[in-house]
Design a protein around this motif. Structure first.
Motif, PDB file in Angstrom:
ATOM      1  N   THR A 271       0.832  -1.206   0.000  1.00  0.00           N
ATOM      2  CA  THR A 271       0.000   0.000   0.000  1.00  0.00           C
ATOM      3  C   THR A 271       0.866   1.256   0.000  1.00  0.00           C
ATOM      4  O   THR A 271       1.797   1.372   0.806  1.00  0.00           O
ATOM      5  CB  THR A 271      -0.906   0.024   1.250  1.00  0.00           C
ATOM      6  N   ARG A 294      -7.253  -7.046   1.912  1.00  0.00           N
ATOM      7  CA  ARG A 294      -7.090  -7.847   0.691  1.00  0.00           C
ATOM      8  C   ARG A 294      -8.430  -8.455   0.288  1.00  0.00           C
ATOM      9  O   ARG A 294      -8.635  -8.839  -0.854  1.00  0.00           O
ATOM     10  CB  ARG A 294      -6.062  -8.950   0.909  1.00  0.00           C
ATOM     11  N   CYS A 430       0.361  -9.733  -1.543  1.00  0.00           N
ATOM     12  CA  CYS A 430       0.409  -8.283  -1.433  1.00  0.00           C
ATOM     13  C   CYS A 430       0.284  -7.919   0.039  1.00  0.00           C
ATOM     14  O   CYS A 430      -0.082  -8.755   0.866  1.00  0.00           O
ATOM     15  CB  CYS A 430      -0.701  -7.615  -2.251  1.00  0.00           C
ATOM     16  N   GLU A 432      -1.527  -5.095   2.401  1.00  0.00           N
ATOM     17  CA  GLU A 432      -2.528  -4.026   2.456  1.00  0.00           C
ATOM     18  C   GLU A 432      -2.562  -3.425   3.861  1.00  0.00           C
ATOM     19  O   GLU A 432      -2.973  -4.081   4.821  1.00  0.00           O
ATOM     20  CB  GLU A 432      -3.910  -4.566   2.084  1.00  0.00           C
ATOM     21  N   CYS A 485      -1.995  -4.587   8.996  1.00  0.00           N
ATOM     22  CA  CYS A 485      -1.528  -5.079   7.713  1.00  0.00           C
ATOM     23  C   CYS A 485      -2.065  -6.484   7.492  1.00  0.00           C
ATOM     24  O   CYS A 485      -1.821  -7.379   8.321  1.00  0.00           O
ATOM     25  CB  CYS A 485      -0.001  -5.082   7.634  1.00  0.00           C
ATOM     26  N   ASN A 486      -2.795  -6.688   6.409  1.00  0.00           N
ATOM     27  CA  ASN A 486      -3.330  -8.010   6.044  1.00  0.00           C
ATOM     28  C   ASN A 486      -4.100  -8.663   7.190  1.00  0.00           C
ATOM     29  O   ASN A 486      -4.013  -9.872   7.406  1.00  0.00           O
ATOM     30  CB  ASN A 486      -2.211  -8.935   5.575  1.00  0.00           C
TER      31      ASN A 486
END
Length: 595
Positions: A271, A294, A430, A432, A485-486
Motif C-alpha cells: 500500500t 485484501r 500483497c 494491504e 496489515c493483512n
C-alpha cells in the motif's frame, strides 16, 4: 591455512577450480552413487558438495560419516561432471574432491531430521530447537529478522530519531495484561515488574526534553499464547515524538513501514497511501478493528428489509429489541446451493445455530431473483431491495447475522473472512495497510458494571477537558490509532494526555482517584506538573512484522528460542523450581495449589 577453513560452504565458485581448500561444517547428508560417495557439507553460509572415490585417501572416513557430524574437509576444487550442475545452489558448478577428512564431533541419533522441511510436533521442535534452527527455512527466517531490524534502525535514524534504552526492572502497573513480578531481596515483601512496554518511560523521555525516541524494546506480559502473540516476551519498535499531532506520527511511521515492506516483500505490492478508517466504520464494514483489506467484501446493515417481514425469526428479534440489527455479508460468485450449505455447516461448527442466506439466480429476460428459505419468506420486493443495496447479481449470494452488533461482530468478521477465502476473493501476495482511527476513549465493562478505559489510559481525549466534563463518556473519542496489515494488528498508538488536569478527570471517570494516580503512575504524574510537551507515539510489533514478511502463520517460526503454548521453555527447562535457600533470601514461602 586456517585450522578449520579457507572458505565457507557457500563461497566456492568456478574461479576456484584447481585450488586446494579446507572447509568445515555439518554433514547435511551422505549419498552413495555406486562406488562414488557424496557428502553435502553445510554451514551458516551455504552448502558445498564433497566427493570421494575408492582412490581417495578420505574414502574410508566418508563411509563412516552420519548426518549432522561436524567435520573438516581438505581437498581440491573441481568442476562438476557435465550435466550434474545444480543451478539452485550458488556453489552448484563445483565440488571438492576430498583428500582428508577430520571428524570434529559426532552426532547421536537425531530426534528430528535437519535435511528437508518435514512437519514435526511443536514440543519436539522446541525441545531440540538447536536442531530446528539448522533447518534452511527457519534459519533463513532468523537471518531475515536480523536484516529487518537493521533496516528499521537505519530508517528510524534517517527520520531523525534517537535510540535510547529504558529499564527492564520497573514498577507494576494496574493497567493492561498481567505483569511478570520479580521479588526484591534487598526490600523484603516488595517486587519489581518486567515492563509490559516502555510506555511511561518513553513519555518521560519526552518530558525530559528529548524530541524523537525509538527503541527495539523487549516487552513482557504474562498472558496466554496465540499464533500471533508469543507468551512471555516479545519485541516492538517503540516510538515517541514531541510537539506532534496524529498526522505527524502517521507521516513519520508510514515511510518507515512502507519502505521496509517494499525492501523485504520480494516484489509483492505494498500500500502506498495508508487509508484512515474510523473505528466505528471498521466495525460495521468488517466486524473488527483489524480488517484484512485484501478481502474486498464490505458488510452492510439490512435491518429495515427484515422489520415486519415474513421471516419471523429476524422480525421478532427486531420488534423485541430496538438495538437488534441484521447485517448482510455479500458473497459475489457464491450463489450455489453447495457453497451456501458449506457456509451453514461452518457456522454450526462455530457454535452458531446456522447462517441464513439468499442466493440470486438468473431469470428469463435478464436480471436476478432471490432463492432459498429467507428469500421466500420475505418476498421478492424485499429480496430485490437487498440485492440492489449490496450491488449483487445473478450467481451471487449474501449471508445474514442478527442480534445486538456487539454480540455478533466477531462471528460476522469470521464469516466475511471465510467467504473471501472460500471464493478466492482475498488477494494473495500483497501487503494491504490501513490506519484505524477515532477509538472510543471509554467503554462499559459488563463484568464490573462500570466505565473503563477502552485502550490506553494515557491517551488524549478528542475535545480535551471540555469533552470529559460535558459529554457522555461513551461518546468521547480518543486520539488513538492502530496500524493493521493483512488483518494483523501491528501496533496501537496515541497522542498522549500531557496535562495533569485532563489526566485526573479521565481517571476519575474510570473510577480512579488522584491517590491512585500518585501511587501507580507517580513518576509520570509528577512530571506532568513541571511542563510536559504535547507528544504521541506508536509501537509496531517486530515479531509480527517479521512473521508477515517471512510468509509465516505463527510467531514461533521467526523467534530464536520461543516458548510453547503453555509458556514453557522446553529447551532450557523454564519455568523451574528454585532452591529453599533462594526462597529464604527473598523472604518467600510457597503456597502451592493442591494437586
Amino acid at each position: 591455512m586456517h585450522a578449520y577453513r579457507s572458505h565457507t560452504c557457500g563461497q566456492l565458485r568456478a574461479e576456484h577450480i584447481g585450488e586446494t581448500v579446507r572447509l568445515s561444517g555439518w554433514v547435511h547428508r551422505v549419498r552413495d552413487h555406486g562406488g562414488l560417495l557424496f557428502v553435502d557439507l553445510r554451514d551458516h553460509y551455504g552448502l558445498t558438495q564433497v566427493v570421494a572415490d575408492p582412490d581417495s585417501p578420505a574414502f574410508a572416513m566418508v563411509e563412516q560419516l552420519r548426518s549432522e557430524w561436524v567435520i573438516t574437509v581438505n581437498g581440491t576444487v573441481r568442476r562438476r561432471p557435465e550435466g550434474t550442475d545444480n543451478p539452485e545452489l550458488p556453489t552448484g558448478e563445483v565440488e571438492i574432491f576430498a583428500t582428508q577428512i577430520e571428524v570434529l564431533s559426532e552426532a547421536g541419533e537425531l530426534p528430528m531430521p535437519v535435511f528437508g522441511e518435514q512437519d514435526y510436533p511443536e514440543d519436539t521442535r522446541l525441545r531440540y530447537r538447536f536442531l530446528d534452527l539448522r533447518r534452511e527455512r527457519i534459519h533463513n527466517n532468523i537471518m531475515k529478522r536480523g536484516a529487518i531490524i537493521d533496516s528499521i534502525r537505519m530508517r528510524m535514524k534517517e527520520q531523525g530519531f534517537f535510540e535510547f534504552q529504558t529499564p527492564i526492572l520497573t514498577a507494576s502497573s494496574p493497567e493492561g495484561a498481567r505483569d511478570f513480578l520479580v521479588p526484591s531481596r534487598m526490600h523484603p515483601g516488595k517486587f519489581y515488574a518486567l515492563p509490559q512496554a516502555p510506555q511511561q518511560f518513553k513519555q518521560l523521555v519526552m518530558m525530559s526534553g528529548f524530541d524523537r525516541y525509538f527503541q527495539i524494546a523487549a516487552c513482557f506480559r504474562d498472558e496466554d499464547a496465540r499464533a500471533d502473540r508469543s507468551p512471555g516476551e516479545f519485541y516492538q519498535l517503540d516510538v515517541e515524538m514531541s510537539f506532534v499531532t496524529q498526522e505527524d506520527v502517521f507521516n513519520a511511521v508510514e515511510p518507515v513501514l512502507r519502505g521496509l515492506f517494499e525492501e523485504f516483500s520480494d516484489g509483492k505490492p505494498v500500500t502506498q497511501e495508508f487509508p484512515r478508517i474510523p473505528y466505528a466504520e471498521s466495525m460495521r464494514k468488517y466486524g473488527c478493528d483489524k480488517p484484512d483489506l485484501r478481502n474486498p467484501i464490505e458488510m452492510q446493515a439490512v435491518t429495515e428489509h427484515f422489520a415486519d417481514s415474513g421471516f419471523k425469526v429476524f422480525a421478532g428479534m427486531i420488534a423485541a429489541d430496538e438495538k437488534v440489527e441484521v447485517w448482510a455479508v455479500p458473497a459475489p460468485g457464491g450463489g450455489s446451493r453447495a457453497f451456501c450449505d458449506r457456509m451453514n455447516s461452518w457456522a454450526q461448527g462455530e457454535g452458531q445455530p446456522g447462517l441464513g442466506y439468499i442466493m440470486y439466480r438468473e431469470v428469463d429476460g435478464g436480471g436476478a431473483e432471490g432463492a432459498g428459505p429467507i428469500g421466500k419468506n420475505i418476498g421478492p420486493e424485499r429480496t430485490e431491495a437487498i440485492r440492489e443495496q449490496l450491488g449483487l447479481a445473478a450467481g451471487d449470494a449474501c449471508f445474514f447475522v442478527a442480534g445486538r452488533p456487539e454480540k455478533f461482530t466477531a462471528f460476522a468478521a469470521s464469516a466475511r473472512d471465510r467467504v473471501g477465502s472460500e471464493l478466492g476473493l482475498t488477494a494473495q501476495d500483497c501487503f494491504e495497510f490501513c490506519w484505524i482511527v477515532d477509538y472510543p476513549m471509554f467503554e462499559w465493562d459488563e463484568d464490573e458494571e462500570k466505565i473503563e478505559f477502552s485502550h490506553n489510559p494515557f491517551s488524549m481525549p478528542q475535545g480535551g477537558l471540555e469533552a470529559l466534563e460535558t459529554k457522555d463518556p461513551l461518546d468521547i473519542l480518543a486520539w488513538q490509532y492502530d496500524i493493521v496489515c493483512n488483518g494483523v494488528e501491528l501496533s496501537s498508538g496515541a497522542i498522549r494526555n500531557h496535562r495533569p488536569d485532563i489526566m485526573k478527570k479521565a481517571f476519575e471517570i474510570a473510577g480512579y482517584d488522584e491517590a491512585v494516580l500518585a501511587e501507580k503512575f507517580g513518576g509520570m504524574y509528577r512530571a506532568f506538573q513541571y511542563g510536559a510537551p504535547p507528544h504521541g507515539g506508536i509501537a509496531p510489533g517486530i515479531d509480527r512484522i517479521v512473521m508477515l514478511l517471512c510468509g509465516e502463520q505463527n510467531l514461533r517460526e521467526v523467534v530464536l528460542f520461543p516458548m510453547n503454548q503453555q509458556a514453557e521453555d522446553l529447551l532450557m527447562g523454564a519455568p523451574s523450581e528454585v532452591s529453599a535457600r533462594q526462597l529464604r533470601e527473598l523472604h518467600i514461602r510457597l503456597n502451592l495449589p493442591e494437586a
